[in-house]
Design an enzyme around this catalytic site. Structure first.
Site, PDB file in Angstrom:
ATOM      1  N   GLY A  64     -32.587  17.091  -5.910  1.00  0.00           N
ATOM      2  CA  GLY A  64     -32.763  16.644  -4.535  1.00  0.00           C
ATOM      3  C   GLY A  64     -32.455  17.789  -3.586  1.00  0.00           C
ATOM      4  N   PRO A  65     -32.711  17.571  -2.305  1.00  0.00           N
ATOM      5  CA  PRO A  65     -32.514  18.650  -1.338  1.00  0.00           C
ATOM      6  C   PRO A  65     -31.053  19.106  -1.277  1.00  0.00           C
ATOM      7  CG  PRO A  65     -33.404  16.661  -0.285  1.00  0.00           C
ATOM      8  CD  PRO A  65     -33.184  16.335  -1.703  1.00  0.00           C
ATOM      9  N   PRO A  66     -30.807  20.317  -0.793  1.00  0.00           N
ATOM     10  CA  PRO A  66     -29.445  20.813  -0.709  1.00  0.00           C
ATOM     11  C   PRO A  66     -28.592  19.949   0.222  1.00  0.00           C
ATOM     12  CG  PRO A  66     -31.012  22.441   0.141  1.00  0.00           C
ATOM     13  CD  PRO A  66     -31.800  21.274  -0.320  1.00  0.00           C
ATOM     14  N   GLY A  67     -27.339  19.806  -0.111  1.00  0.00           N
ATOM     15  CA  GLY A  67     -26.411  19.105   0.767  1.00  0.00           C
ATOM     16  C   GLY A  67     -26.415  17.600   0.621  1.00  0.00           C
ATOM     17  N   GLY A 112     -25.221  15.999  -1.955  1.00  0.00           N
ATOM     18  CA  GLY A 112     -24.068  15.517  -2.713  1.00  0.00           C
ATOM     19  C   GLY A 112     -24.195  15.621  -4.221  1.00  0.00           C
ATOM     20  N   LYS A 113     -25.054  16.517  -4.722  1.00  0.00           N
ATOM     21  CA  LYS A 113     -25.225  16.636  -6.164  1.00  0.00           C
ATOM     22  C   LYS A 113     -23.960  17.182  -6.819  1.00  0.00           C
ATOM     23  CE  LYS A 113     -28.855  19.210  -5.559  1.00  0.00           C
ATOM     24  NZ  LYS A 113     -28.929  19.106  -4.092  1.00  0.00           N
ATOM     25  N   HIS A 116     -48.223   5.200  11.001  1.00  0.00           N
ATOM     26  CA  HIS A 116     -49.053   5.803   9.962  1.00  0.00           C
ATOM     27  C   HIS A 116     -48.694   5.229   8.587  1.00  0.00           C
ATOM     28  CE1 HIS A 116     -51.218   9.309   8.103  1.00  0.00           C
ATOM     29  NE2 HIS A 116     -50.427   8.958   7.106  1.00  0.00           N
ATOM     30  N   GLU A 117     -47.413   5.279   8.258  1.00  0.00           N
ATOM     31  CA  GLU A 117     -46.988   4.770   6.949  1.00  0.00           C
ATOM     32  C   GLU A 117     -47.197   3.256   6.870  1.00  0.00           C
ATOM     33  OE1 GLU A 117     -46.450   6.698   4.524  1.00  0.00           O
ATOM     34  OE2 GLU A 117     -46.464   8.496   5.778  1.00  0.00           O
ATOM     35  N   ASP A 147     -54.181  12.885   3.495  1.00  0.00           N
ATOM     36  CA  ASP A 147     -54.835  11.623   3.122  1.00  0.00           C
ATOM     37  C   ASP A 147     -56.343  11.803   3.069  1.00  0.00           C
ATOM     38  OD1 ASP A 147     -52.392  10.328   3.166  1.00  0.00           O
ATOM     39  OD2 ASP A 147     -52.571   9.824   5.291  1.00  0.00           O
TER      40      ASP A 147
HETATM   41  P1  ADP Z   1     -25.426  19.639  -3.020  1.00  0.00           P
HETATM   42  O1  ADP Z   1     -24.706  20.046  -4.264  1.00  0.00           O
HETATM   43  O2  ADP Z   1     -26.377  18.510  -3.223  1.00  0.00           O
HETATM   44  O3  ADP Z   1     -26.062  20.758  -2.298  1.00  0.00           O
HETATM   45  P2  ADP Z   1     -22.771  19.063  -2.157  1.00  0.00           P
HETATM   46  O4  ADP Z   1     -22.348  18.123  -3.200  1.00  0.00           O
HETATM   47  O5  ADP Z   1     -22.316  20.460  -2.308  1.00  0.00           O
HETATM   48  O6  ADP Z   1     -24.347  19.042  -2.006  1.00  0.00           O
HETATM   49  O7  ADP Z   1     -22.348  18.485  -0.746  1.00  0.00           O
HETATM   50  C1  ADP Z   1     -21.629  19.244   0.173  1.00  0.00           C
HETATM   51  C2  ADP Z   1     -20.641  18.391   0.932  1.00  0.00           C
HETATM   52  O8  ADP Z   1     -21.328  17.451   1.741  1.00  0.00           O
HETATM   53  C3  ADP Z   1     -19.763  17.575   0.046  1.00  0.00           C
HETATM   54  O9  ADP Z   1     -18.640  18.293  -0.346  1.00  0.00           O
HETATM   55  C4  ADP Z   1     -19.401  16.389   0.923  1.00  0.00           C
HETATM   56  O10 ADP Z   1     -18.348  16.721   1.789  1.00  0.00           O
HETATM   57  C5  ADP Z   1     -20.649  16.222   1.753  1.00  0.00           C
HETATM   58  N1  ADP Z   1     -21.522  15.200   1.168  1.00  0.00           N
HETATM   59  C6  ADP Z   1     -22.768  15.396   0.698  1.00  0.00           C
HETATM   60  N2  ADP Z   1     -23.314  14.252   0.263  1.00  0.00           N
HETATM   61  C7  ADP Z   1     -22.381  13.300   0.425  1.00  0.00           C
HETATM   62  C8  ADP Z   1     -22.335  11.898   0.151  1.00  0.00           C
HETATM   63  N3  ADP Z   1     -23.388  11.252  -0.401  1.00  0.00           N
HETATM   64  N4  ADP Z   1     -21.216  11.230   0.459  1.00  0.00           N
HETATM   65  C9  ADP Z   1     -20.170  11.873   1.001  1.00  0.00           C
HETATM   66  N5  ADP Z   1     -20.140  13.171   1.285  1.00  0.00           N
HETATM   67  C10 ADP Z   1     -21.221  13.895   1.014  1.00  0.00           C
HETATM   68 ZN    ZN Z   2     -50.610   9.278   5.120  1.00  0.00          ZN
END
Ligand code: ADP
Ligand code: ZN
Ligand code: MG
Length: 640
Positions: free
Chosen positions: A209-212, A214-215, A431-432, A507
């Site tokens: 999934g996209p960065p940030g 929560g992976k 649109h959707e 589309d």
């Molecule tokens: P990724 O690895 O997907 O790039 P991170 O796990 O490093 O993202 O997320 C960075 C920070 O953002 C986490 O340490 C947390 O503080 C916050 N965060 C991201 N997603 C969530 C979530 N679903 N719930 C709570 N905090 C989140």
């Molecule tokens: Zn469309």
């Protein structure tokens, strides 16, 4: 290899520095002679005429230093004291002879002591510098002088008892991912429970999934909950070192994990090593491939009962080597997406703990203002707001601080999400909604399972229709429905805003492709008949035009175009009918989308309960002779 790659590699810089040394060091080390410089002939003349008291030959530099007895007038300038001249190798002997014959007191052809020392130094310095450079590079790469000798050791950080305790409760708004990972936690905690029944525990789980979103956080939560050891390493850690190191690191990592099972090995940013092998001209990156191969070998090698699970995370599942995704490797793949409204609210809830806000500000308002923000963005917004509030010496976070924080996060350097302007959101919702409603009003479409107006990649939103059963072929009616469905988005924009946007380009492309295939491949145009037109197989080295080399006449090509257009226009009409007949439902749907951003199958079904269905199409008549056009598209009038 392209230029950029070369420049960013260390080799380029090492060579550059060496080149610099080769040029600069000799210049620095040659003493450039004392006093004024004169021509060789004049210098020789001076010696022969006995004007000098001293002469010293510097063989290495082909130079003679002279000391004049008394000032000497030459072409309007006065030479005095020390003078020097250079000579060419061809004249070296003559010069030496001349000096010898002049029988000077101070004559010497011994190089000076200091000179000898200098040339030794000149010899050594480049080597010294290279050595220093080398050591510097190594220490910098491995992040500390003490690591120089541990190339092959895994750099994985191991967390054990004192691991930062992250639990599933810390992850909000990612319920589906959490649910799947709960299962993984159970595998680790109670493997016997599953093995008793002969179930194979998955070896690898891929979070994408996209960065940030929560992976990394999710992986830590699994470890925190399962209570095993947790090894975390980033894909880029593998690749930064010299050839062969990445592979031995992988080996070491798995060895350590086996000794400390139950264990989770977390490979963050696995795309750094796991990119498709052999991609790109020039053979790709050997080091990376070796590391990847080793990873595959280790994953195949460990026995499913060894109680190790590999969790990997990536932003780019699309570039991963397919070998990684085969059964027995990362066969569980869990999407982690940007949160919708409810998800954002939950995440803000988690991160607003300990951040006091004014009474009339709540997380719901913030969630509304931040469509497209990831968990990391939201955490950032609250933190920025707290910082701003503290800076202004206030006690409670207020609206203004939050708004400014949102602006800052959006404008921040890692800005990846974008806020859609209100109008753009409305257009996207219609649109959707248009796509979904057309699917619902036609008779051969699969049910709508999800609609979202959250931007994703380059798409502003998407609608998902999923057939209930697997399908191996598609009928003409289903294809026509698909085309009408594709037109649905654009038609909704036309009906509601009378100002269609570019959002429908994709589309239109899809609709056109399907219609063209119906005519040229599937034999679904009565005028053209059941013939396949065009060679079909695409040659990547030729343009599209060349590849589908027209094997048919201009006239027939015109008929094909006409037929394609007719199908599209018909589909446009059907979509138009569906949306105007159900305009009230379209409005409700768009409103709900604007409010909730994502709607699931159940919510959609509720809204669509009263949809007026379009009557079925006329049946496809079968006849012994169809109006197949061979030569003349207009039906036989030669003068037309
Ligand atoms: P990724 O690895 O997907 O790039 P991170 O796990 O490093 O993202 O997320 C960075 C920070 O953002 C986490 O340490 C947390 O503080 C916050 N965060 C991201 N997603 C969530 C979530 N679903 N719930 C709570 N905090 C989140
Ligand atoms: Zn469309
Ligand atoms: Mg991460």
């Amino acid at each position: 290899m392209n230029f950029k790659k070369i420049i960013s590699g260390p080799l380029f810089w090492i060579l550059l520095v060496l080149l610099g040394l080769v040029i600069v060091v000799p210049l620095l080390l040659t003493s450039s002679g004392t006093g004024q410089r004169v021509d060789t002939n004049i210098g020789m003349e001076l010696i022969e005429q006995g004007e000098v008291t001293e002469a010293r030959i510097d063989d290495g530099d082909s130079r003679v230093d002279l000391t004049l007895e008394e000032p000497f007038e030459l072409d309007g300038r006065t030479l005095e004291g020390a003078v020097h001249f250079h000579f060419s190798q061809a004249r070296a002997e003559t010069v030496a002879e001349t000096i010898a014959q002049a029988d000077l007191e101070g004559y010497t052809d011994e190089p000076e002591q200091s000179n000898w020392f200098l040339s030794m130094l000149g010899f050594m310095i480049p080597f010294l510098l290279i050595a220093i450079l080398f050591i510097w590079l190594i220490t910098r790469m491995s992040g500390g002088g003490s690591r120089v000798m541990q190339f092959g050791k895994s750099k994985a950080k191991m967390f054990d008892k004192d691991m930062p305790q992250v639990t599933f409760a810390d992850v909000a708004g990612a319920d589906e991912a959490v649910e799947e990972l709960q299962e993984i936690r159970e595998f680790l905690a109670e493997p016997q429970k599953f093995q008793r029944l002969g179930a194979k525990i998955p070896k690898g789980v891929l979070l994408y999934g996209p960065p940030g979103t929560g992976k990394t956080l999710l992986a830590k939560a699994v470890a925190g909950e399962a209570g095993g050891s947790f090894y975390s390493i980033s894909g880029s850690d593998f690749v930064e070192m010299f050839v062969g190191v990445g592979a031995s690191r992988v080996r070491d990592l798995f060895k350590q994990a086996k000794e400390n099972a139950p264990a989770i090995i977390f490979v963050d940013e696995i795309d750094a090593v796991g990119r498709q092998r052999g991609a790109g001209v020039g053979g790709g990156n050997d080091e990376r491939e070796q590391t990847l191969n080793q990873l595959l070998v280790e994953m195949d090698g460990f026995d499913p009962n060894s109680n190790i699970i590999v969790i990997a995370a990536t932003n780019r599942p699309d570039v991963l080597d397919p070998a990684l995704l085969r059964p027995g490797r990362f066969d569980r793949q869990i999407p982690v997406e940007a949160p919708d409204f409810a998800g954002r609210k939950a995440i803000l809830e988690v991160h607003s703990k300990g951040k006091p806000m004014v009474d009339d500000l709540d997380v719901e308002q913030i969630a509304r203002k931040t469509p497209g923000f990831t968990g990391a963005d939201l955490a950032n917004v609250l933190n920025e707001a707290a910082l701003l509030t503290a800076r202004s010496n206030a006690d409670l976070i207020d609206d203004r601080a939050v708004d400014e924080a949102i602006d800052r996060v959006m404008a921040g350097p890692q800005k990846r999400t974008r806020l859609m302007k209100d109008h753009e959101r409305r257009v996207t919702a219609y649109h959707e909604g248009g796509h979904a409603l057309v699917a619902a009003a036609l008779n051969y479409s699969a049910p709508v399972t999800k609609i979202t107006i959250l931007p994703r990649g380059r798409a502003l939103g998407y609608t998902m229709v999923v057939p209930e059963d697997d399908k191996y072929s598609t009928t003409r009616n289903e294809l026509l429905d698909q085309i009408a469905y594709a037109m649905g988005g654009r038609v909704a924009e036309e009906i509601v805003f009378h100002d269609p946007s570019t959002g429908a380009a994709n589309d239109i492309q899809k609709a056109t492709d399907t219609a063209r295939k119906m005519v040229t491949e599937y034999g679904m145009s009565a005028k053209v008949g059941s013939v396949k037109l065009g060679s079909g197989d695409t040659n990547p080295f030729l343009g599209k035009e060349m590849a589908t080399g027209k094997e048919y006449s201009e006239q027939l090509a015109a008929v094909v175009d006409q037929e394609v257009r007719a199908i599209i226009e018909e589909a446009h009409d059907e979509a138009y009918w569906a949306l105007t007949e159900n305009r009230d439902i379209l409005d409700t749907l768009a409103e709900e989308l604007l409010r909730r951003e994502t709607l699931g199958a159940k919510e959609v079904a509720e809204i669509f309960a009263q949809v007026r269905k379009r009557p079925r199409r006329e049946v496809w008549e079968s006849s012994p002779r169809r109006p197949i056009v061979t030569e003349d598209p207009l039906g036989g009038d030669p003068d037309a």
